[in-house]
Write an enzyme that holds these catalytic residues in place. Structure first.
Site, mmCIF file in Angstrom:
data_model
loop_
_atom_site.group_PDB
_atom_site.id
_atom_site.type_symbol
_atom_site.label_atom_id
_atom_site.label_comp_id
_atom_site.label_asym_id
_atom_site.label_seq_id
_atom_site.Cartn_x
_atom_site.Cartn_y
_atom_site.Cartn_z
ATOM 1 N N GLU A 246 7.017 5.543 9.880
ATOM 2 C CA GLU A 246 5.700 5.429 10.235
ATOM 3 C C GLU A 246 5.528 6.943 10.747
ATOM 4 O OE1 GLU A 246 3.512 3.327 9.324
ATOM 5 O OE2 GLU A 246 4.693 1.532 8.768
ATOM 6 N N CYS A 280 -2.320 8.269 15.638
ATOM 7 C CA CYS A 280 -1.960 8.707 14.349
ATOM 8 C C CYS A 280 -2.823 8.439 13.143
ATOM 9 C CB CYS A 280 -0.550 7.866 13.856
ATOM 10 S SG CYS A 280 -0.614 6.032 14.076
#
Ligand code: NDP
Length: 515
Positions: A246, A280
């Site tokens: 991720e 993010c």
């Protein structure tokens, strides 16, 4: 007091060398933590093996009850956890509270849905194998190593931890060196609620994470930068250890001409600046239809003007948690301005010692650093586009592919489908992350594999297929007793089952993807 981004061990005494976690607001020491080396990590993984054997042998219901008990402890101490997140990351209390709440929601979902999505189920065995009873179930892998970042020290690792635990694995968690206390808090409360250290923590710097990759775990779930993700993958390749990556993003917002502009400006500002832009799936680029460009920009700047980052208690924006990121943000703004961009708010002076003020950049070339690379600060570039198609093309012209946002009344779903990203929010921002049943993850430089939802549960399992013979087969196909006659019967059967598809069926209208 000045901030020091000191990666050296700070204390040598005692059974372990230790290091300090510091408040990014004051630079004060929050707490000292053990600097776990290779041997410590190996011992933690070994101990986790025993825990995995016990935990994996429980039923889904038994695990669910224990995870729900842990969820209760976390929820009752939400204020304490939020305070610790605030101390280690510097983010405002309210943001810490929101982050922890979303983590709790995911824990609850994973705990109560694992049986449904992973438990044994019958599947069709097909006409050729009609004598077989076919079942599939998803078995735990064993011990999962979770490596987490500092920007959302509860929510982000919980996306792996909760789902891996609910699937029946033990977890060894390596939190970021900037947020080790949050990691320890999670493991401590788990043990309190469950009575056994099925979730354990190792603390330290990057070397501790690297040791975890090589410690023989059955999977590594990594969340962090793309560059570190590549190192993690290389280390895991040595032992064929599977990984979930991720990684970062460069998420865009598309604003169509019929969008609710006030809502789009509000969402863009929050997506770009909340958590001081250290998200993010934060908004870093905006593409606005030329018909509404000026109006949208006016609204965005007006809303952003009241927003300040400082060390006051009620500041909506905290500091930049990792001091060296200040140089990256400064360099991106400078590059944009050097190459013809203009700052409608913030700009070159926006980057201070610890805080960055909201910055809105326009006329920035598409190949500049502020448009191509992850900035990870409260900055955003806004560009005018002639058509939505141009906006989609420019949104997709990135090596990343994590999240995205669309504001459009008529074409929201249609635009969302054309964006190459793991997740898209339509007429909202980052909403997908808070829906526990939706998978979370990216493509390209944003990584691969999924956390959250049924996909996130399955990520921490292997599929176990069983075909059980119910009665003797009419055709002994997998035996040396098979004769030519059986083979002729097989051909007849195959012709009957599959022999008709000689021409493509006429498609009356364009096949549209499911909606
Ligand atoms: P880093 O890549 O610097 O670090 C992530 C984790 O990896 C930390 O725990 C770090 O430890 C550890 N680590 C560092 N080196 C190694 C190594 N060689 N082997 C194994 N582990 C190692 O990321 P940040 O912590 O700075 O987090 C910010 C990044 O995370 C951004 O790019 C952001 O986009 C991304 N992110 C992605 C999310 C997603 O879900 N896709 C969610 C949140 C963030 P240490 O801190 O001790 O160095």
């Amino acid at each position: 007091m000045t901030i020091h981004d000191d990666r050296q061990p700070t204390h040598e005494a005692g059974p372990h060398r230790t290091f300090d976690s510091l408040s990014p607001i004051t630079g004060d020491v929050v707490a000292s933590h053990p600097l776990h080396g290779e041997e410590d990590v190996a011992a933690a993984v070994l101990a986790a093996r025993d825990e995995a054997a016990w935990w994996g042998a429980l039923t889904f219901e038994e695990r669910s009850a224990r995870l729900v008990a842990w969820k209760g402890v976390i929820t009752r101490r939400l204020a304490q956890l939020a305070d610790l997140v605030h101390q280690e990351t510097g983010k405002p209390h309210g943001d810490a509270l929101l982050e922890a709440s979303l983590g709790i929601d995911h824990l609850g979902w994973a705990a109560t849905h694992a049986a449904k999505h992973l438990g044994r189920r019958k599947v069709s065995s097909g006409l050729l194998m009609a004598n077989q009873a076919a079942t599939v179930e998803y078995r735990p892998l064993g011990v999962v190593g979770v490596i987490g970042p500092w920007n959302y020290p509860v929510f982000t690792p919980m996306g792996s931890i909760a789902y891996a635990l609910a699937a029946g694995n033990a977890v060894v968690f390596k939190p970021s060196e900037l947020t080790p206390g949050v990691g320890e808090w999670l493991a401590r409360t788990f043990r309190e609620a469950v009575g056994r250290p099925v979730l354990s923590v190792v603390t330290g710097f990057g070397d501790t994470g690297a040791a975890l990759c090589r410690a023989g775990v059955d999977k590594v779930a990594f969340t962090g930068s793309t560059a570190t993700g590549k190192r993690v993958m290389a280390a895991c390749a040595e032992t064929l250890t599977p990984v979930v990556i991720e990684a970062g993003g460069k998420d865009a917002v598309i604003v169509d001409h019929d969008a609710d502009l006030d809502a789009a400006a509000d969402a863009t500002l929050w997506g770009a600046c909340s958590n001081a832009g250290q998200t993010c799936t934060g908004v870093e680029r905006v593409y606005v239809h030329e018909k509404v460009y000026d109006e949208f920009l006016g609204l965005l700047v007006a809303k952003a003007e009241g927003l300040r980052a400082d060390d006051s208690l009620d500041s909506p924006l905290g500091p930049i948690t990792m001091p060296k990121q200040l140089d990256v943000i400064r360099a991106h703004i400078a590059d944009a301005l050097d190459r013809g961009g203009r700052a409608l708010l913030g700009g070159a002076d926006a980057v201070g010692d610890r805080y960055v003020q909201p910055t809105i950049l326009v006329d920035v070339p598409e190949d500049s650093r502020a448009v191509c690379e992850e900035t990870f600060g409260p900055t955003v570039t806004v560009a005018r586009v002639g058509t939505v198609e141009e906006a989609i093309r420019r949104t997709n012209a990135t090596s990343y592919g994590l999240g995205s946002t669309v504001f459009s009344k008529a074409r929201g779903m249609e635009i969302a489908e054309q964006i190459r990203s793991g997740m898209t929010a339509v007429n909202g921002v980052i909403t997908f992350a808070a829906v526990p049943s939706l998978p979370f993850g990216g493509v390209g430089d944003s990584g691969f594999g999924r956390i959250h939802g049924p996909d996130g549960l399955r990520e921490f399992t292997y599929a176990k297929a069983i075909a059980r013979q119910r009665f003797k087969a009419a055709l002994p196909l997998t035996s040396f007793t098979r004769t030519e006659k059986h083979e002729q019967q097989l051909v007849q059967l195959m012709t009957m089952l599959h022999g008709r598809g000689t021409t493509l069926p006429k498609l009356g209208r364009k096949v549209r993807r499911g909606r």
